[in-house]
Structures are given as C-alpha cells and as structure tokens.
Write an enzyme that holds these catalytic residues in place. Structure first.
Site, PDB file in Angstrom:
ATOM      1  NE  ARG A  76      -1.182   2.437   2.946  1.00 59.93           N
ATOM      2  CZ  ARG A  76      -0.686   3.562   3.460  1.00 59.93           C
ATOM      3  NH1 ARG A  76      -0.679   4.673   2.737  1.00 59.93           N
ATOM      4  NH2 ARG A  76      -0.163   3.588   4.663  1.00 59.93           N
ATOM      5  CG  HIS A 134       3.516   5.029   9.237  1.00 59.67           C
ATOM      6  ND1 HIS A 134       2.961   3.946   8.570  1.00 59.67           N
ATOM      7  CD2 HIS A 134       3.765   5.953   8.284  1.00 59.67           C
ATOM      8  CE1 HIS A 134       2.876   4.218   7.275  1.00 59.67           C
ATOM      9  NE2 HIS A 134       3.361   5.436   7.078  1.00 59.67           N
ATOM     10  CB  CYS A 177       2.267  10.502   1.595  1.00 57.72           C
ATOM     11  SG  CYS A 177       0.542  11.021   1.668  1.00 57.72           S
TER      12      CYS A 177
HETATM   13  P1  HMG Z   1     -13.584  13.854  -2.629  1.00 63.35           P
HETATM   14  O1  HMG Z   1     -13.189  14.265  -4.002  1.00 63.35           O
HETATM   15  O2  HMG Z   1     -13.923  14.922  -1.650  1.00 63.35           O
HETATM   16  O3  HMG Z   1     -14.755  12.777  -2.648  1.00 63.35           O
HETATM   17  O4  HMG Z   1     -12.410  12.962  -2.027  1.00 63.35           O
HETATM   18  P2  HMG Z   1     -16.170  12.798  -3.283  1.00 63.35           P
HETATM   19  O5  HMG Z   1     -17.076  12.126  -2.315  1.00 63.35           O
HETATM   20  O6  HMG Z   1     -16.547  14.186  -3.759  1.00 63.35           O
HETATM   21  O7  HMG Z   1     -16.010  11.859  -4.571  1.00 63.35           O
HETATM   22  C1  HMG Z   1     -15.240  12.231  -5.702  1.00 63.35           C
HETATM   23  C2  HMG Z   1     -15.214  11.037  -6.647  1.00 63.35           C
HETATM   24  O8  HMG Z   1     -14.466   9.973  -6.066  1.00 63.35           O
HETATM   25  C3  HMG Z   1     -16.600  10.467  -6.948  1.00 63.35           C
HETATM   26  O9  HMG Z   1     -16.546   9.918  -8.235  1.00 63.35           O
HETATM   27  C4  HMG Z   1     -16.730   9.361  -5.946  1.00 63.35           C
HETATM   28  O10 HMG Z   1     -17.618   8.342  -6.340  1.00 63.35           O
HETATM   29  C5  HMG Z   1     -15.303   8.819  -5.892  1.00 63.35           C
HETATM   30  P3  HMG Z   1     -17.348  10.602  -9.469  1.00 63.35           P
HETATM   31  O11 HMG Z   1     -18.777  10.708  -9.027  1.00 63.35           O
HETATM   32  O12 HMG Z   1     -16.711  11.954  -9.625  1.00 63.35           O
HETATM   33  O13 HMG Z   1     -17.095   9.675 -10.623  1.00 63.35           O
HETATM   34  N1  HMG Z   1     -14.993   8.214  -4.612  1.00 63.35           N
HETATM   35  C6  HMG Z   1     -14.519   6.971  -4.470  1.00 63.35           C
HETATM   36  N2  HMG Z   1     -14.243   6.006  -5.354  1.00 63.35           N
HETATM   37  C7  HMG Z   1     -13.782   4.837  -4.854  1.00 63.35           C
HETATM   38  N3  HMG Z   1     -13.575   4.599  -3.547  1.00 63.35           N
HETATM   39  C8  HMG Z   1     -13.831   5.561  -2.630  1.00 63.35           C
HETATM   40  C9  HMG Z   1     -14.341   6.794  -3.095  1.00 63.35           C
HETATM   41  N4  HMG Z   1     -14.689   7.929  -2.472  1.00 63.35           N
HETATM   42  C10 HMG Z   1     -15.093   8.785  -3.403  1.00 63.35           C
HETATM   43  N5  HMG Z   1     -13.611   5.318  -1.343  1.00 63.35           N
HETATM   44  C11 HMG Z   1     -11.655  11.144  -0.637  1.00 63.35           C
HETATM   45  C12 HMG Z   1     -12.455  12.446  -0.714  1.00 63.35           C
HETATM   46  C13 HMG Z   1     -11.479  10.829   0.829  1.00 63.35           C
HETATM   47  C14 HMG Z   1     -12.435  10.059  -1.354  1.00 63.35           C
HETATM   48  C15 HMG Z   1     -10.300  11.358  -1.356  1.00 63.35           C
HETATM   49  O14 HMG Z   1      -9.704  12.495  -0.818  1.00 63.35           O
HETATM   50  C16 HMG Z   1      -9.381  10.189  -1.213  1.00 63.35           C
HETATM   51  O15 HMG Z   1      -9.622   9.109  -1.740  1.00 63.35           O
HETATM   52  N6  HMG Z   1      -8.262  10.396  -0.497  1.00 63.35           N
HETATM   53  C17 HMG Z   1      -7.294   9.329  -0.242  1.00 63.35           C
HETATM   54  C18 HMG Z   1      -5.907   9.857  -0.370  1.00 63.35           C
HETATM   55  C19 HMG Z   1      -4.909   8.748  -0.059  1.00 63.35           C
HETATM   56  O16 HMG Z   1      -5.147   7.590  -0.298  1.00 63.35           O
HETATM   57  N7  HMG Z   1      -3.741   9.157   0.465  1.00 63.35           N
HETATM   58  C20 HMG Z   1      -2.684   8.218   0.796  1.00 63.35           C
HETATM   59  C21 HMG Z   1      -3.026   7.360   1.976  1.00 63.35           C
HETATM   60  S1  HMG Z   1      -2.732   8.160   3.537  1.00 63.35           S
HETATM   61  C22 HMG Z   1      -1.032   8.017   3.754  1.00 63.35           C
HETATM   62  O17 HMG Z   1      -0.328   7.604   2.874  1.00 63.35           O
HETATM   63  C23 HMG Z   1      -0.468   8.336   5.118  1.00 63.35           C
HETATM   64  C24 HMG Z   1      -0.116   7.083   5.918  1.00 63.35           C
HETATM   65  O18 HMG Z   1       0.819   6.254   5.233  1.00 63.35           O
HETATM   66  C25 HMG Z   1       0.487   7.470   7.288  1.00 63.35           C
HETATM   67  C26 HMG Z   1       1.618   8.481   7.171  1.00 63.35           C
HETATM   68  O19 HMG Z   1       2.629   8.216   6.476  1.00 63.35           O
HETATM   69  O20 HMG Z   1       1.464   9.520   7.778  1.00 63.35           O
HETATM   70  C27 HMG Z   1      -1.386   6.240   6.180  1.00 63.35           C
HETATM   71 MG    MG Z   2       2.981   6.554   5.217  1.00 66.60          MG
END
Ligand code: HMG
Ligand code: MG
Length: 349
Positions: free
Chosen positions: A43, A247, A280
């Site tokens: 991931r 982490h 990220c």
């Molecule tokens: P948004 O644009 O505000 O969401 O994003 P929305 O509800 O307006 O939806 C926009 C579009 O995305 C729509 O599609 C939804 O259906 C779709 P459209 O109608 O335009 O065709 N959608 C989805 N599709 C599939 N699965 C879903 C989903 N949700 C909406 N779950 C949202 C808000 C939270 C979805 C977005 O910001 C997002 O996905 N963010 C994730 C970012 C991410 O993955 N970042 C990396 C992970 S965190 C990390 O790495 C840190 C960590 O490692 C710890 C550290 O290092 O600190 C964990």
């Molecule tokens: Mg991370």
C-alpha cells in the site's frame, strides 16, 4: 515521563556489558520482546508510483511477504482512484492474494463509499468455504488542517466525524479498525505540529473504536526527541503505549533512529516497507517508509524478535525495487544481497 525513563535506560546502558544491554533493552520494565512489524509496502510502498504496477506484481509481493514470516500486510486501499490511481486494483489484489491463517491484511478505507465496496466483496458467496481476505481496515486522518485537506479534502473535525461512522459500521460488520495520524511531527504545509493536538486525536481515534493508532511521520522530518514528545503527549492524553505504533518515513535518514527510540520507549508495533519503498502522494518530497530490512536487522541485533526472515525480506525488497524500476534503497537489504551473491560465487569455485 517517557523521556525520563528513556534517559534512565540510556544511562543504564552505558555502564553495562554488551550482552546485558541487549537483554536489558529487550526486557526493560517487563516489556515483551516481540515487535510486530506491519509491512506496508503493497500500500504505502506502491501508492505513489506513477507507472501502474501490474496487479500480479502486487499479488506476488503480498504472497512472498507471507513466506518471509510477516504477520500483518497492508494489502491496499479502497480510496478514490481519481486521487490515488495506483490503488484502483485493490479489490482484485485482495481477491487474488493468498490468505494465510493468523495473518492480518488491513486495507485503507477513507469513507463510507470505500467501506461499501469492501463489504460487498466480503459478503460474496465465494468466501463461504474459505477464509475472507481481510478482517481489518485502517482509517486515516492528520494532525494539521492543511494536510487533512490535501489528503482527504475535508477538515480534521469533518474527517473524525466521517471516520467515526466508518469505524462504527466496520465494527458492526466484525472488522477491526486501525487508525493513522499523519504529520505527527512536521507538516509539509504548516511546519511544526503541536504534539498535544496529536495526543487528543489519538485519544479520539481510540474512543471511536480503533484498537491501535499509528503515529505517522509522513514527511520523514522528525528526530528521536520529537517522536518521544509525540509519544509522551499521547500517553499524557490517556493513550496506552501498547496501543501505539511508529510509522516513520525516511526522508531525512532519521527513520531507523526514530523507530529504535520508539521501541526502546515501549512501542511494540512498527510499520515498515521492504526496499524502503513508499511516499505519500500528498506530502511533496517525502520518500519511502523506513525499510523493513534495516528495522529487522537492528531489532534482532538488540535482542528483539519479529518473526521475520531477514534474508527473505532482503530478497523481496531487491526484487520489488527492480520490478518497479527503482534502486533498492535499503542499505541492509543491499548488503545482505551482495553477501549472498559473493557466497554463491565462492561456492561455485
Ligand atoms: P472527494 O473528491 O472529496 O470525494 O475525495 P467525493 O465524495 O466528492 O467523490 C469524488 C469522486 O471519487 C466520486 O466519483 C466518488 O464516487 C469517488 P465521481 O462521481 O466523480 O465519478 N470516490 C470513491 N471512489 C472509490 N472509492 C472511494 C471513493 N470515495 C469517493 N472510497 C476522498 C475524498 C477521501 C475520497 C479522497 O480524498 C481520497 O480518496 N483520499 C485518499 C488519499 C490517499 O489515499 N492518500 C494516501 C493514503 S494516507 C497516507 O499515505 C499516510 C499514511 O501512510 C500514514 C503516514 O505516512 O502519515 C497512512
Ligand atoms: Mg505513510
């Protein structure tokens, strides 16, 4: 409190023979000497890759990690593919990977839509006669408003409200929930972070039903005293050390020092990534997670157990780095591979 015990521990070590130090580090204050490694390469390790990594490569990565003895593998994310295209095939990955009894395969879920998709996969009849691919999700928020906005398009308060509902429904469906807090000791947009704020958020995550909170130095800027300050703030807020994980990203080369410091202070869960893969998408310039190979090498040397076969982890790190066209950024991994090659060449002579 933690700072004092750490200082005492370091002072104790200076006057003690090496073997006693190792034993002491492993058992200080009656702590267990097993450190659980959460392998995040499928991931966190791959989510930032620009070229789409084939599903079969991701599946091979998970399966090989199982052979190395990993007991927790973060298998992917049910996030929006518009935001993180690399994770779009997580439904396929979790349905094709091997499922080993006793291993957890958490997946990231940011909102109700992600949970709906996961639950519909898990409710399929195809699992009637075999083990379901996962019984755990990971939810994520952050310690600053700017990062939360950049990563999940909402405020911290909105994120906690959203995650509280996701957690409740996940638990109603027999899923365990792990929580992440990003940018605990430095934010790419806001700079310094208030450790007390991290403590409050960690407590909220526990109260909403997370069994563990992973403290993310997302940008890889923290130093050991800063990580200890964060740990201290969490403990002061009422979060037990047992419920915390480290982490650490390795952008400034502090990852291993931070991990070892956290373990010495009592943390028993460490997130890492073979080959030091990772980053990220919403943390500009952040490089990979601290590599599993260095963490396992250092912990084993200090008398801790991880259940992970170091040579196997090194082979996996080397393979996946090559497979995605990156240099293997694990120092320990490269050293182990070079020694193994030399031994093989000598054996041929
Ligand atoms: P948004 O644009 O505000 O969401 O994003 P929305 O509800 O307006 O939806 C926009 C579009 O995305 C729509 O599609 C939804 O259906 C779709 P459209 O109608 O335009 O065709 N959608 C989805 N599709 C599939 N699965 C879903 C989903 N949700 C909406 N779950 C949202 C808000 C939270 C979805 C977005 O910001 C997002 O996905 N963010 C994730 C970012 C991410 O993955 N970042 C990396 C992970 S965190 C990390 O790495 C840190 C960590 O490692 C710890 C550290 O290092 O600190 C964990
Ligand atoms: Mg991370």
């Amino acid at each position: 409190m933690l700072r004092q015990s750490l200082r005492r521990l370091v002072a104790d070590q200076r006057g003690t023979a090496c073997s006693q130090i190792r034993r002491g580090l492993a058992t200080v204050a009656g702590q267990r000497n097993f450190v659980k490694i959460v392998e995040v390469s499928p991931r966190d390790g791959l989510q930032n890759e620009k070229a789409i990594v084939p599903t079969e490569t991701k599946v091979k990565l998970v399966n090989w990690l199982l052979k190395a003895g990993v007991s927790v593998v973060e298998a992917g994310s049910f996030v929006s593919p518009k935001w993180v295209p690399q994770m779009a095939d997580t439904p396929q990955v979790i349905q094709e990977m091997q499922i080993k009894s006793g291993v957890s395969y958490p997946v990231l879920v940011p909102n109700a839509k992600g949970l709906d998709t996961l639950l519909s996969i898990l409710s399929s009849d195809s699992w009637a006669t075999r083990q379901k691919p996962t019984d755990e999700i990971a939810i994520f928020t952050a310690a600053t408003e700017s990062f939360t906005k950049a990563n999940t398009n909402c405020t911290i308060a909105e994120s906690l409200e959203r995650l509280s509902q996701v957690t409740q429904r996940a638990r109603d469906n027999q899923l365990k929930v792990r929580g992440y807090i990003s940018v605990v000791a430095g934010c790419p947009y806001e700079g310094a972070v208030d450790a007390k704020r991290v403590g409050q958020i960690a407590k909220e995550l526990l109260q909403m039903g997370c069994y563990e909170v992973s403290l993310g130095d997302t940008v890889g800027v923290a130093t050991p005293p800063e990580m200890i300050a964060v740990l201290d703030a969490c403990v002061q807020a009422g979060v037990p050390v047992d419920a915390l994980a480290a982490h650490c990203h390795d952008t400034f080369g502090m990852g291993l020092a931070n991990v070892l410091t956290m373990v010495r202070a009592g943390v028993r869960t460490v997130d890492s990534s073979v080959g030091g893969l990772g980053g990220c998408p919403y943390s500009p310039g952040a490089t990979g997670n601290i590599d599993t190979e260095s963490v396992v090498y250092a912990l084993h040397k200090e008398g801790y157990e991880t259940g992970i076969d170091l040579s196997e982890a090194a082979r996996i790190g080397d393979w996946i780095s090559n497979a995605i066209g990156r240099l293997n950024s694990s120092n320990a991994g490269r050293a182990i591979i070079a020694r193994e090659r030399l031994q093989k060449e000598k054996a041929k002579l």
